[in-house]
Scaffold this motif. Structure first.
Motif, PDB file in Angstrom:
ATOM      1  N   ARG A  90      35.343  42.217  33.079  1.00  0.00           N
ATOM      2  CA  ARG A  90      35.374  41.016  34.028  1.00  0.00           C
ATOM      3  C   ARG A  90      34.782  39.848  33.090  1.00  0.00           C
ATOM      4  O   ARG A  90      33.842  39.864  32.388  1.00  0.00           O
ATOM      5  CB  ARG A  90      34.559  41.252  35.081  1.00  0.00           C
TER       6      ARG A  90
ATOM      7  N   CYS B 262      32.086  34.424  44.481  1.00  0.00           N
ATOM      8  CA  CYS B 262      31.377  35.438  45.132  1.00  0.00           C
ATOM      9  C   CYS B 262      30.969  35.401  46.546  1.00  0.00           C
ATOM     10  O   CYS B 262      30.337  36.150  46.954  1.00  0.00           O
ATOM     11  CB  CYS B 262      30.297  35.993  44.100  1.00  0.00           C
TER      12      CYS B 262
ATOM     13  N   ARG C  31      30.383  42.119  40.304  1.00  0.00           N
ATOM     14  CA  ARG C  31      30.327  41.089  41.172  1.00  0.00           C
ATOM     15  C   ARG C  31      29.280  41.326  42.207  1.00  0.00           C
ATOM     16  O   ARG C  31      28.475  40.431  42.691  1.00  0.00           O
ATOM     17  CB  ARG C  31      31.514  41.111  42.064  1.00  0.00           C
TER      18      ARG C  31
ATOM     19  N   GLU D   5      38.716  50.877  38.183  1.00  0.00           N
ATOM     20  CA  GLU D   5      38.040  50.132  39.076  1.00  0.00           C
ATOM     21  C   GLU D   5      38.654  48.379  38.985  1.00  0.00           C
ATOM     22  O   GLU D   5      39.260  48.179  40.031  1.00  0.00           O
ATOM     23  CB  GLU D   5      36.680  49.716  38.744  1.00  0.00           C
ATOM     24  N   ASN D   6      38.820  48.098  37.762  1.00  0.00           N
ATOM     25  CA  ASN D   6      39.275  46.712  37.644  1.00  0.00           C
ATOM     26  C   ASN D   6      40.801  46.600  37.993  1.00  0.00           C
ATOM     27  O   ASN D   6      41.534  45.420  38.232  1.00  0.00           O
ATOM     28  CB  ASN D   6      39.168  46.302  36.121  1.00  0.00           C
TER      29      ASN D   6
ATOM     30  N   ARG E 198      41.437  45.282  41.363  1.00  0.00           N
ATOM     31  CA  ARG E 198      40.830  43.807  41.668  1.00  0.00           C
ATOM     32  C   ARG E 198      41.748  42.777  41.147  1.00  0.00           C
ATOM     33  O   ARG E 198      42.177  42.544  40.100  1.00  0.00           O
ATOM     34  CB  ARG E 198      39.410  43.884  40.676  1.00  0.00           C
ATOM     35  N   ARG E 199      42.261  42.004  42.106  1.00  0.00           N
ATOM     36  CA  ARG E 199      42.885  40.871  41.845  1.00  0.00           C
ATOM     37  C   ARG E 199      42.300  39.574  41.153  1.00  0.00           C
ATOM     38  O   ARG E 199      42.778  38.772  40.469  1.00  0.00           O
ATOM     39  CB  ARG E 199      43.402  40.349  43.111  1.00  0.00           C
ATOM     40  N   ASP E 200      40.999  39.674  41.297  1.00  0.00           N
ATOM     41  CA  ASP E 200      40.105  38.738  40.708  1.00  0.00           C
ATOM     42  C   ASP E 200      39.915  39.067  38.975  1.00  0.00           C
ATOM     43  O   ASP E 200      39.277  38.278  38.344  1.00  0.00           O
ATOM     44  CB  ASP E 200      38.816  38.424  41.421  1.00  0.00           C
ATOM     45  N   VAL E 201      40.531  40.274  38.639  1.00  0.00           N
ATOM     46  CA  VAL E 201      40.290  40.466  36.921  1.00  0.00           C
ATOM     47  C   VAL E 201      41.604  40.173  36.665  1.00  0.00           C
ATOM     48  O   VAL E 201      42.585  40.943  36.894  1.00  0.00           O
ATOM     49  CB  VAL E 201      39.799  41.891  36.762  1.00  0.00           C
TER      50      VAL E 201
END
Length: 362
Positions: free
Chosen positions: A85, A95, A132, A169-170, A173-176
């Motif tokens: 990230r 966030c 986050r 995990e990432n 995640r769309r924000d990674v």
């Protein structure tokens, strides 16, 4: 549990010895109530103890994993550098949804994953997954919620296992961004997999071709990255072609690369002006188009490795680059050359490349 204790539990649960003189049918007692109702208290307790022994045995054999969860001060938890990230991109704005969720729930819904530290007096734990959540709890503690704690799950992980867990995990995640993950993959390739892409793809359960493309994007030079509004804008689908082109230019066309670098500086300055004015940033598609156009302009100025005119005296075929990945040839429109003439000029171009030591290997 010791053998003595096990024997004791076994004796408690065993049936009592039969009576020497069995009663006659007339003397037989009335039917007994259900086992649950008739079971004496010591047998119920011993059953619970046996169940506990069984659970401990399964834990010792590795069938069940014991999970430790703690409430921690985020200031005592450092971020593992292997996390993909982009830390600078974490702000109250990015966030806000998570902060509101934590407040509504009275704490985190899902724990972060940490591992214990023994070599850093400033920190007790290292964060593997949940950047986050860590940032949001830290922000809340600094903004009117000093008692808010970080819910953490403690695990024993080596660096390669930590990397695989964080990557898994990432992926969800769309924000990674693709670029964050790509740079993370490039670091892991050298650190954990000895530059063996096939091995890395197997360990991460990824397509070899897709991993290769991600590593190509990871090689984008910093000056090109600076032209985008944010590293989060660098996505594989949009930027892979540009990354390929810049990699080829670095080997065969330094003048074209120089022009692309100059254009990147201009774009970066424009992005800064837009941020200052509160205007929308230049989209990544337009950034890629302008950088690609700059390299093409340089090639048009004579940067090609080979040029050949048609019988009409107009440029018909040129070679823009040639490296281990192949050669890039351009067939120019308006040259007046016939198909047979074009084929002959392409063959001439390949011969010229071979003579220069830049021939295409089959």
């Amino acid at each position: 549990m010791s053998k003595r204790q096990s024997a004791y539990l076994t004796s408690l649960l065993s049936d009592p010895a039969p009576a020497l003189d069995a009663p006659s049918p007339e003397e037989a007692p009335a039917p007994l109530p259900s086992p649950e109702a008739a079971a004496p208290a010591h047998r119920l307790a011993s059953t619970a103890l046996l169940a506990r022994e069984s659970a401990l045995a399964r834990l010792a054999n590795g069938e069940v994993k014991q999970v430790t969860q703690l409430l921690l001060d985020p200031a005592r938890v450092r971020i593992w550098p292997g996390n993909a990230r982009y830390q600078a991109g974490l702000t109250e704005e990015t966030c806000r949804d998570l902060i509101d969720s934590i407040l509504a729930e009275g704490g985190q819904k899902f724990p972060v994953v940490v591992r214990r530290l023994a070599d850093d007096p400033a920190y007790e734990y290292e964060l593997i997954v949940g950047t986050r959540r860590h940032w949001s709890i830290s922000w809340l503690r600094a903004n009117n919620y000093p008692d808010m704690a970080l819910l953490a799950q403690v695990q024993s992980l080596d660096d390669e296992s930590a990397f695989r867990l964080a990557d898994l995990e990432n992926r969800a995640r769309r924000d990674v961004s693709d670029f964050e993950r790509a740079r993370n993959y490039r670091h892991a390739l050298k650190t954990f997999y000895n530059d063996r892409q096939n091995r890395m793809a197997e360990r991460l359960n990824l397509s070899k071709g897709w991993l290769s493309k991600m590593l190509t994007v990871a090689a984008l030079p910093d000056w090109a990255v600076a032209a985008f509004a944010s590293p989060a804008d660098i996505q594989l689908k949009v930027c892979y072609g540009l990354a390929q082109k810049l990699s080829a230019l670095a080997e065969d066309a330094p003048q074209a690369l120089k022009k692309a670098k100059a254009e990147a500086s201009v774009i970066a300055a424009e992005q800064a002006e837009r941020r200052k004015a509160g205007s929308p940033s230049i989209p990544s598609v337009d950034v890629v188009r302008r950088l690609s156009a700059a390299t093409q302009d340089a090639a048009g100025e004579g940067e090609s490795l080979f040029q050949a005119n048609s019988a009409h005296g107009r440029l018909a075929v040129s070679v823009l680059s040639s490296n281990r990945n192949g050669a890039t040839l351009r067939i120019h429109a308006g040259s007046g050359a016939s198909d047979d003439e074009i084929v002959a000029l392409v063959a001439e171009a390949l011969t010229a490349l071979t003579a220069k030591g830049k021939g295409v290997k089959p």
